[in-house]
Each structure stands twice: as C-alpha cells, then as structure tokens.
Write an enzyme that holds these catalytic residues in place. Sequence first.
Site, short mmCIF file in Angstrom:
data_model
loop_
_atom_site.label_atom_id
_atom_site.label_comp_id
_atom_site.label_asym_id
_atom_site.label_seq_id
_atom_site.Cartn_x
_atom_site.Cartn_y
_atom_site.Cartn_z
N SER A 160 0.76 -1.19 0.15
CA SER A 160 0.04 -0.06 -0.01
C SER A 160 0.97 1.33 -0.12
CB SER A 160 -0.88 0.05 1.18
OG SER A 160 -1.58 1.33 1.59
N TYR A 173 -1.77 -0.89 10.42
CA TYR A 173 -1.76 -1.22 8.84
C TYR A 173 -0.68 -0.72 8.31
CZ TYR A 173 -3.75 -0.82 4.33
OH TYR A 173 -3.80 -1.30 2.90
N1 LIG Z 1 -8.68 -0.35 -1.45
C1 LIG Z 1 -7.62 0.54 -1.28
O1 LIG Z 1 -7.48 1.71 -1.11
C2 LIG Z 1 -6.16 -0.08 -0.98
C3 LIG Z 1 -4.88 0.66 -0.92
C4 LIG Z 1 -3.86 0.06 -0.86
C5 LIG Z 1 -3.66 -1.19 -0.64
N2 LIG Z 1 -4.66 -2.04 -0.41
C6 LIG Z 1 -4.76 -3.36 -0.24
O2 LIG Z 1 -5.19 -4.28 -1.33
C7 LIG Z 1 -5.35 -5.46 -1.04
C8 LIG Z 1 -7.01 -5.74 -1.27
O3 LIG Z 1 -7.77 -4.87 -0.76
P1 LIG Z 1 -9.11 -4.33 -1.19
O4 LIG Z 1 -8.87 -2.82 -1.16
O5 LIG Z 1 -9.45 -4.85 -2.55
O6 LIG Z 1 -10.33 -4.78 -0.05
P2 LIG Z 1 -11.38 -5.70 -0.14
O7 LIG Z 1 -12.08 -5.80 1.18
O8 LIG Z 1 -12.32 -5.35 -1.24
O9 LIG Z 1 -10.65 -7.10 -0.60
C9 LIG Z 1 -10.15 -7.85 0.40
C10 LIG Z 1 -10.29 -9.63 0.32
O10 LIG Z 1 -9.41 -10.10 1.17
C11 LIG Z 1 -10.31 -11.11 1.85
N3 LIG Z 1 -9.47 -11.68 2.92
C12 LIG Z 1 -9.71 -10.72 4.02
N4 LIG Z 1 -8.81 -11.32 5.05
C13 LIG Z 1 -8.69 -12.66 4.48
C14 LIG Z 1 -7.97 -13.72 4.93
N5 LIG Z 1 -7.56 -13.72 6.38
N6 LIG Z 1 -7.79 -14.59 4.21
C15 LIG Z 1 -8.04 -14.89 3.07
N7 LIG Z 1 -8.98 -13.69 2.58
C16 LIG Z 1 -9.13 -12.83 3.30
C17 LIG Z 1 -11.56 -10.71 1.94
O11 LIG Z 1 -12.59 -11.53 2.22
C18 LIG Z 1 -11.77 -9.84 0.65
O12 LIG Z 1 -12.52 -10.52 -0.43
C19 LIG Z 1 -5.22 -5.50 0.87
O13 LIG Z 1 -4.23 -5.92 1.08
C20 LIG Z 1 -5.25 -4.15 1.08
O14 LIG Z 1 -4.43 -3.74 2.11
C21 LIG Z 1 -5.93 -1.59 -0.87
#
Ligand SMILES: NC(=O)c1ccc[n+]([C@@H]2O[C@H](COP(=O)([O-])OP(=O)(O)OC[C@H]3O[C@@H](n4cnc5c(N)ncnc54)[C@H](O)[C@@H]3O)[C@@H](O)[C@H]2O)c1
Length: 269
Positions: A160, A173
């Site tokens: 991130s 985080y």
């Molecule tokens: N959306 C953002 O702005 C953003 C920015 C930077 C980084 N990220 C990172 O991107 C990645 C995806 O996030 P997103 O934004 O798509 O969020 P999201 O919540 O839409 O998706 C996350 C997915 O991970 C799954 N998950 C959570 N815990 C889990 C576990 N213990 N085992 C297996 N699956 C699990 C959830 O069920 C969900 O489907 C994450 O690592 C997040 O930290 C997101």
Amino acid sequence: MSKFVNQITFITGAGSGIGRATALAFAKAGAQVVVAEVNEENGRKTVEQIQEMGAGALFVRCDVAYPTQIDAAIRQTVDAYGRLDIAINNAGIGGKYGRLVDQTQEDFNQIMAVNVGGVFYGMQAQIRQMLLQQKDETLTNGNQLTPPQPAGGKIVNVSSIAGVRGMPMGAPYSASKHAVIGLTKTAALEYVRQNIRINAVCPVYTHSTMVDELINTAPGMEERMRRMIPLGRFGQPEEVAQAILWLCSDENAFCTGQALQLDGGMTAG
Ligand SMILES: NC(=O)c1ccc[n+]([C@@H]2O[C@H](COP(=O)([O-])OP(=O)(O)OC[C@H]3O[C@@H](n4cnc5c(N)ncnc54)[C@H](O)[C@@H]3O)[C@@H](O)[C@H]2O)c1
C-alpha cells in the site's frame, strides 16, 4: 491479450476489490485462476464470473492468517493443475481506525497475522512449490549439454502507499504494509538465481469494500482523501490489476524486488 495462457495463477482475497479485478484480468489473459478466499460466497462469485467469460477457475477456501490453510490451498492448486506459475498475495484487512495508543494488542496481532503472516507464509508455500517444479524439470532435462534455464515463477505482494509513508490513525496497517515491502525485497534477492521474480504494488485509495469502510468513518472523509491525490480521484481495482499483470509478464523479465507505487502522483511531491 493472451499473455498468460495456461499459467496457473493463485490469488488470495480474490472475492472482492483488487483481488477480484486481478483474477478477472488474469483469466481474460488466458490464465487458470485459483481464487483463494476466506469469504466463500464472494470467492465462488468470482469463479462464476470467470466461468461466464468462458475461462476456467477453481475456488479454494483459505484464511491466510493460518499457515496450514495456505499450505493446503497450494496443495489443492497443485492437485488440480499440477503446478504453480504465478502467486498474488493480495488478501488484507484495514484494521481499526484510531490513534496508536488506542490500538489494542488484539488489533495489532490480527492485522499482522493477515497482512504480514499471509504474505510470509504465502511466499513460503509458493516458493517451495516453485523450487520443487524446477527440480523436476532439471531431472527431466538432466542429460542435455546446456543447463536448463530454471522455470522460475512470479509473485506479486499487495502492499500500500501506507507501506512507504506513515498513515495517521492506522499505525498497525502502515507497519504491516511496510513489512510486506521488506519481505518482498528480501525474498526477491534470495530467489533471484532461481528465476523467481518477486515484486509488490503500493496502491493509494482504490475503490473497494475496504475504502468504503474508511470513507464511512467520518463525514467529509471521502473529499479529504481525494484531495490528497494529485490526479484528483481514487484508483480503480482494474488499474491495480493491470499493473500486477505487467509485473508478472515476460516483457518485464528484468524487474524484481520492486515496490511499484500506484498513487495518482501522491509520493512524487
Ligand atoms: N482499496 C485500497 O484503497 C487499497 C489501497 C492500498 C492497498 N490495498 C490492499 O489491497 C488488498 C486488497 O484490498 P481491497 O481494497 O481489494 O479490499 P477488499 O476488502 O475489497 O478485499 C479484500 C479481500 O480479502 C479477503 N480477506 C480478508 N482477510 C482474509 C484472510 N484472512 N484470508 C483470505 N482472504 C481474506 C476479503 O474477504 C476480501 O475479499 C489488501 O491487501 C489491501 O490492504 C487496498
């Protein structure tokens, strides 16, 4: 684009947001996708969407906070397809919105187990399998004069922008995402000679369930978040997915150990 025909691609957290967009993009590019998810309903929905495109996919239930479940998910992948070519360690949680002194031991441990443990144990299982495949291939090609080029593999870990700078109200985080970059760089150096390329992506706010939760923590939050991004908008999951595909592509064979910032210009200033 069919750059990944029959490449066995394992993606954690592929039931939503960035993970689902990445799963669909790989499937569109010809890969066989394994959707590893703790949320069975959403994971199966991703598989259905891939099948509707006429491509193949497999759902495996996996909570990445438990190394034994990750090992089992990789085993299921190999049982189904015989190998593993690409792994995307994307599953993650945002944790509690609050100052450092208000974060409990439980808050800290949970985020470390999923965001750091998921990547650490994920890479252990994935790299072990990739190394095993090389051994098999070396044995098969053992009588040739030129040593075989190691088959290798590609791994992308989802960090991130909070992994390269501080994130007020999200200390655990931010710490977890900094750790993901450390793991990425170290593993990339350790396995560079085995031709396993390992990179990370560092997105800024990207439309997803996680970001919706953050937006809902306070009135005016969305606007405040948007103002931090020079491009003036949030990212789209599909944009992150395309960057992940590029990192895994053979055209990008010289790139390893990098943390690619997808931040609408935020860290340029
Ligand atoms: N959306 C953002 O702005 C953003 C920015 C930077 C980084 N990220 C990172 O991107 C990645 C995806 O996030 P997103 O934004 O798509 O969020 P999201 O919540 O839409 O998706 C996350 C997915 O991970 C799954 N998950 C959570 N815990 C889990 C576990 N213990 N085992 C297996 N699956 C699990 C959830 O069920 C969900 O489907 C994450 O690592 C997040 O930290 C997101």
